[in-house]
Design a protein around this motif. Structure first.
Motif, PDB file in Angstrom:
ATOM      1  N   MET A   6       1.764  -4.262  16.639  1.00 60.14           N
ATOM      2  CA  MET A   6       1.837  -3.148  17.582  1.00 60.14           C
ATOM      3  C   MET A   6       1.540  -1.811  16.926  1.00 60.14           C
ATOM      4  O   MET A   6       1.663  -1.658  15.716  1.00 60.14           O
ATOM      5  CB  MET A   6       3.251  -3.105  18.185  1.00 60.14           C
ATOM      6  N   ASN A   7       1.192  -0.854  17.774  1.00 56.93           N
ATOM      7  CA  ASN A   7       1.099   0.550  17.382  1.00 56.93           C
ATOM      8  C   ASN A   7       2.426   1.186  17.778  1.00 56.93           C
ATOM      9  O   ASN A   7       2.689   1.407  18.963  1.00 56.93           O
ATOM     10  CB  ASN A   7      -0.048   1.251  18.107  1.00 56.93           C
ATOM     11  N   LEU A  32      13.187   2.611   8.801  1.00 60.02           N
ATOM     12  CA  LEU A  32      12.776   1.771   9.920  1.00 60.02           C
ATOM     13  C   LEU A  32      11.255   1.735  10.004  1.00 60.02           C
ATOM     14  O   LEU A  32      10.653   0.654  10.120  1.00 60.02           O
ATOM     15  CB  LEU A  32      13.374   2.289  11.233  1.00 60.02           C
ATOM     16  N   ALA A  33      10.616   2.886   9.935  1.00 59.23           N
ATOM     17  CA  ALA A  33       9.154   2.951   9.967  1.00 59.23           C
ATOM     18  C   ALA A  33       8.550   2.219   8.773  1.00 59.23           C
ATOM     19  O   ALA A  33       7.551   1.505   8.905  1.00 59.23           O
ATOM     20  CB  ALA A  33       8.685   4.406   9.994  1.00 59.23           C
ATOM     21  N   ASP A  34       9.173   2.352   7.611  1.00 63.74           N
ATOM     22  CA  ASP A  34       8.713   1.673   6.402  1.00 63.74           C
ATOM     23  C   ASP A  34       8.744   0.151   6.587  1.00 63.74           C
ATOM     24  O   ASP A  34       7.770  -0.542   6.273  1.00 63.74           O
ATOM     25  CB  ASP A  34       9.589   2.093   5.216  1.00 63.74           C
ATOM     26  N   LYS A  38       5.535  -2.398   6.738  1.00 66.35           N
ATOM     27  CA  LYS A  38       5.436  -3.517   5.793  1.00 66.35           C
ATOM     28  C   LYS A  38       5.370  -4.862   6.508  1.00 66.35           C
ATOM     29  O   LYS A  38       4.884  -5.837   5.947  1.00 66.35           O
ATOM     30  CB  LYS A  38       6.590  -3.465   4.805  1.00 66.35           C
ATOM     31  N   ALA A  39       5.832  -4.910   7.771  1.00 72.50           N
ATOM     32  CA  ALA A  39       5.724  -6.127   8.573  1.00 72.50           C
ATOM     33  C   ALA A  39       4.329  -6.254   9.195  1.00 72.50           C
ATOM     34  O   ALA A  39       4.041  -7.246   9.864  1.00 72.50           O
ATOM     35  CB  ALA A  39       6.789  -6.141   9.668  1.00 72.50           C
ATOM     36  N   GLY A  40       3.474  -5.259   8.982  1.00 71.17           N
ATOM     37  CA  GLY A  40       2.100  -5.334   9.439  1.00 71.17           C
ATOM     38  C   GLY A  40       1.753  -4.471  10.637  1.00 71.17           C
ATOM     39  O   GLY A  40       0.590  -4.406  11.033  1.00 71.17           O
ATOM     40  N   HIS A  41       2.733  -3.809  11.228  1.00 70.65           N
ATOM     41  CA  HIS A  41       2.462  -2.951  12.380  1.00 70.65           C
ATOM     42  C   HIS A  41       1.815  -1.644  11.930  1.00 70.65           C
ATOM     43  O   HIS A  41       2.000  -1.210  10.787  1.00 70.65           O
ATOM     44  CB  HIS A  41       3.762  -2.636  13.127  1.00 70.65           C
ATOM     45  N   ALA A  60       4.461   7.664   1.898  1.00 71.14           N
ATOM     46  CA  ALA A  60       5.031   6.723   2.857  1.00 71.14           C
ATOM     47  C   ALA A  60       4.050   5.584   3.146  1.00 71.14           C
ATOM     48  O   ALA A  60       2.834   5.741   3.022  1.00 71.14           O
ATOM     49  CB  ALA A  60       5.382   7.448   4.147  1.00 71.14           C
ATOM     50  N   ALA A  61       4.589   4.429   3.548  1.00 73.46           N
ATOM     51  CA  ALA A  61       3.776   3.271   3.918  1.00 73.46           C
ATOM     52  C   ALA A  61       3.239   3.419   5.340  1.00 73.46           C
ATOM     53  O   ALA A  61       2.530   2.555   5.827  1.00 73.46           O
ATOM     54  CB  ALA A  61       4.612   1.998   3.798  1.00 73.46           C
TER      55      ALA A  61
END
Length: 129
Positions: A6-7, A32-34, A38-41, A60-61
């Motif tokens: 998702m975006n 949370l955003a990180d 890292k989960a691919g979103h 930041a990732a």
């Protein structure tokens, strides 16, 4: 490529930098955003700062986009931010509004609602006496 990516866009009126944070909200949003990134979103954090007491994180990732706080007050969404949402340069499958005490978050929620973009709200505060 995995399905169901998702975006995700987080909205906040504070900075996003856990190294300089003075409040827990910044850490919640950052980590949370990180984890989501890292989960691919594809994750973006939209920052509409009320004050400029420190800078956003630089390594930041996820993407951090900064927009000015609306000069028309908290009941209005800054024109460039609204345009980016409407025209799709800020792609949103789901939005996460961080805060209920700020009128700017209410204005963003209203704009997302009118555009048919789903969102969730986290209060990040205590409702207890």
């Amino acid at each position: 490529m995995r399905e169901n990516l998702m975006n995700i866009v987080h909205f906040t009126t504070g900075r996003v930098n856990p190294a300089a944070a003075k409040v827990g909200l910044v850490n919640v949003i950052y980590w949370l955003a990180d984890a989501q990134a890292k989960a691919g979103h594809h994750v973006s954090v939209v920052v509409c700062p009320v004050k400029r007491d420190y800078e956003n994180a630089t390594q930041a990732a996820f993407e951090i986009r900064e927009y000015p706080y609306s000069i028309l007050g908290g009941m209005f969404v800054e024109k460039q931010l609204l345009s980016d949402i409407q025209l799709g340069s800020l792609k949103i499958d789901i939005a996460h509004l961080h805060g209920v005490w700020n009128m700017h978050m209410a204005a963003i929620g209203s704009a997302l609602y009118k555009l048919g973009i789903p969102y969730v709200v986290s209060s990040h505060g205590s409702f207890a006496p």
